[in-house]
Design an enzyme around this catalytic site. Sequence first.
Site, mmCIF file in Angstrom:
data_model
loop_
_atom_site.group_PDB
_atom_site.id
_atom_site.type_symbol
_atom_site.label_atom_id
_atom_site.label_comp_id
_atom_site.label_asym_id
_atom_site.label_seq_id
_atom_site.Cartn_x
_atom_site.Cartn_y
_atom_site.Cartn_z
ATOM 1 N N ASP A 1 56.740 10.653 -47.992
ATOM 2 C CA ASP A 1 55.449 10.586 -48.674
ATOM 3 C C ASP A 1 54.340 11.046 -47.732
ATOM 4 O OD1 ASP A 1 53.916 10.063 -50.963
ATOM 5 O OD2 ASP A 1 53.293 8.135 -50.167
ATOM 6 N N TYR B 1 49.938 12.378 -47.320
ATOM 7 C CA TYR B 1 48.591 11.780 -47.360
ATOM 8 C C TYR B 1 47.599 12.940 -47.426
ATOM 9 C CZ TYR B 1 45.163 8.234 -45.621
ATOM 10 O OH TYR B 1 44.131 7.341 -45.454
ATOM 11 N N HIS C 1 40.893 10.951 -50.924
ATOM 12 C CA HIS C 1 41.611 9.677 -50.793
ATOM 13 C C HIS C 1 41.551 9.180 -49.351
ATOM 14 C CE1 HIS C 1 44.655 6.563 -51.189
ATOM 15 N NE2 HIS C 1 45.358 7.135 -50.227
ATOM 16 N N ARG D 1 37.724 1.417 -41.961
ATOM 17 C CA ARG D 1 37.202 1.653 -40.604
ATOM 18 C C ARG D 1 35.724 2.034 -40.579
ATOM 19 N NH1 ARG D 1 42.279 3.981 -40.722
ATOM 20 N NH2 ARG D 1 41.418 5.940 -41.444
ATOM 21 N N GLU E 1 49.648 4.625 -56.709
ATOM 22 C CA GLU E 1 49.098 5.853 -56.143
ATOM 23 C C GLU E 1 49.523 7.004 -57.055
ATOM 24 O OE1 GLU E 1 50.156 6.096 -51.948
ATOM 25 O OE2 GLU E 1 48.482 4.749 -51.469
ATOM 26 N N GLU F 1 50.363 10.584 -57.648
ATOM 27 C CA GLU F 1 50.812 11.674 -56.776
ATOM 28 C C GLU F 1 51.622 12.693 -57.573
ATOM 29 O OE1 GLU F 1 52.543 10.558 -53.037
ATOM 30 O OE2 GLU F 1 51.540 8.592 -53.012
ATOM 31 N N ASP G 1 53.495 5.991 -56.431
ATOM 32 C CA ASP G 1 53.897 5.299 -55.205
ATOM 33 C C ASP G 1 53.289 3.889 -55.237
ATOM 34 O OD1 ASP G 1 54.544 4.582 -52.618
ATOM 35 O OD2 ASP G 1 52.979 5.807 -51.691
ATOM 36 N N ARG H 1 48.869 -3.446 -51.087
ATOM 37 C CA ARG H 1 47.824 -3.204 -50.080
ATOM 38 C C ARG H 1 47.738 -4.329 -49.053
ATOM 39 N NH1 ARG H 1 47.637 2.004 -50.797
ATOM 40 N NH2 ARG H 1 46.926 2.622 -52.866
ATOM 41 N N GLN I 1 50.619 -3.950 -46.705
ATOM 42 C CA GLN I 1 50.345 -2.750 -45.899
ATOM 43 C C GLN I 1 49.313 -3.032 -44.806
ATOM 44 O OE1 GLN I 1 49.125 0.528 -48.372
ATOM 45 N NE2 GLN I 1 49.127 2.019 -46.712
ATOM 46 N N TYR J 1 50.925 -2.206 -41.080
ATOM 47 C CA TYR J 1 50.983 -0.750 -40.907
ATOM 48 C C TYR J 1 50.772 -0.232 -39.492
ATOM 49 C CZ TYR J 1 45.943 0.441 -40.655
ATOM 50 O OH TYR J 1 44.649 0.614 -40.276
ATOM 51 N N LYS K 1 55.538 -0.136 -49.267
ATOM 52 C CA LYS K 1 55.810 1.040 -50.097
ATOM 53 C C LYS K 1 57.254 1.066 -50.578
ATOM 54 C CE LYS K 1 51.861 3.256 -49.087
ATOM 55 N NZ LYS K 1 51.000 3.913 -50.062
ATOM 56 N N THR L 1 59.212 3.412 -56.299
ATOM 57 C CA THR L 1 58.444 4.636 -56.516
ATOM 58 C C THR L 1 58.934 5.203 -57.839
ATOM 59 O OG1 THR L 1 58.239 5.066 -54.150
ATOM 60 C CG2 THR L 1 57.916 6.943 -55.628
ATOM 61 N N THR M 1 48.234 10.283 -52.483
ATOM 62 C CA THR M 1 47.344 9.944 -53.590
ATOM 63 C C THR M 1 46.339 11.066 -53.821
ATOM 64 O OG1 THR M 1 47.491 7.682 -52.819
ATOM 65 C CG2 THR M 1 45.811 8.156 -54.474
ATOM 66 N N GLU N 1 40.766 2.318 -54.630
ATOM 67 C CA GLU N 1 39.580 3.168 -54.585
ATOM 68 C C GLU N 1 38.691 2.937 -55.806
ATOM 69 O OE1 GLU N 1 42.516 6.473 -53.742
ATOM 70 O OE2 GLU N 1 40.633 7.419 -53.148
#
Length: 422
Positions: free
Chosen positions: A125, A127, A132, A141, A198, A200, A232, A236, A239, A243, A252, A256, A348, A362
């Site tokens: 998978d 990104y 996204h 962050r 997600e 995708e 996916d 959260r 994760q 992560y 994850k 899927t 995503t 989101e």
Amino acid sequence: MTMIRSWVESANDPAGDFPLNNLPCGVFSTGDEEPRCGVAIGDYILDLTALEEAGILRAADLPVFDVPFWNDFMELGPVAWDELRGALMDLLAEGSPHRETVEPHLVPQAGATLHLPVLISEYTDFYASQHHAMNVGTMLRGAENALPPNWLSIPIGYNGRASSVVPSGTDVRRPWGQLKAPDAELPTFAPSRRFDIELELGAIVGQPSGHGQPVTVAEADAMIFGFVLLNDWSARDIQGWEYQPLGPFQAKATATTISPWIVTRAALAPFRVPTPPRQRPLLPYLAEPGPMNYDIALSVSLAPEGGAETVIARTNARELYYSAAQQLAHHTTSGCPMNVGDLLGSGTISGPTKESRGSLMELSWNAKEPFPVAGGTRSFIEDGDRLTLRGHAQGDGYRVGFGACAGRLLPALDDPYARKDG
Ligand code: MN
């Protein structure tokens, strides 16, 4: 490109997903019969296993449709892929002299069960949507450090689990896992409270690459057999705690979901578009020799248990900063061999607007801005919710559609370890 008309009347519906231009590949069953290979045409499935048995269709010297997956056929390579498409066009076109022999092998889609179309060898998978990555990065962050420093140079990815890929329609169980609230000192083991989707696109690899043999972007493009919609499912809260430093793991691995029909690269050829403008020059090995993204309109819908469906997001696959061909080429730079049946998730797909975000995290801005659905609001998925992805490329008076990629969330089990005690 305009619609290619078929003697299968329902295939000539301008709003239908499966005109003769499409011919997507799936595996289906009816009643107690064994699953077999077919292509969608209008409201029907053309039974290729039966056509091959009857000697009406022949893709190779040996049978390739006597198995409930497309891997054997994909192994034959791009020349055979083009020949099959040509042969099916010939059999199904308006005015075809073959109608009488072919028509008995049409099966109504209503009442057929759709299975995974391929044996998934491995699942990676990525990104690849900048919107996204910016949205998630900003939430986690702050806006200044939103995009990781490597993002504009590398198609970021992680190795996922082929074993947890399921076909559309499969229920998904809310998982348990290690969770830790930001202000808590230690984690707890509990059902995920922030379970998400997600949106995708999944690329199906139809040709292998050798161990120790990196491929170019052009070679990678030619290795791709086709595309599916891919959800996916993502926990959260699991994760967020797990992560760092190796990326997502159990967050994850619950499931899927992919759509049941592989829309071939040939069917999508008229809808090729360039990737967005580069914000930093790419290293030469990632340069694209031509347009390798696709103009595919995508949507996400949510229906609460017993409630009506609400479209919660609309976006487009052309938003992807890296194409599937670039991702696949990058995947081989280390010498990593790719196999027939490999599945690559795009990452995503979010667009620039609030309505075009491809995950609930989101859409609700990490639960700070719940959004409306039938009978209430949502931040993350609630038990009983059914999530459905849809997608199509719009031609002149016809569309090339994917069918639905749907799944319903079941409530978490009681403590899954409790029954193992004593
Ligand atoms: Mn993903």
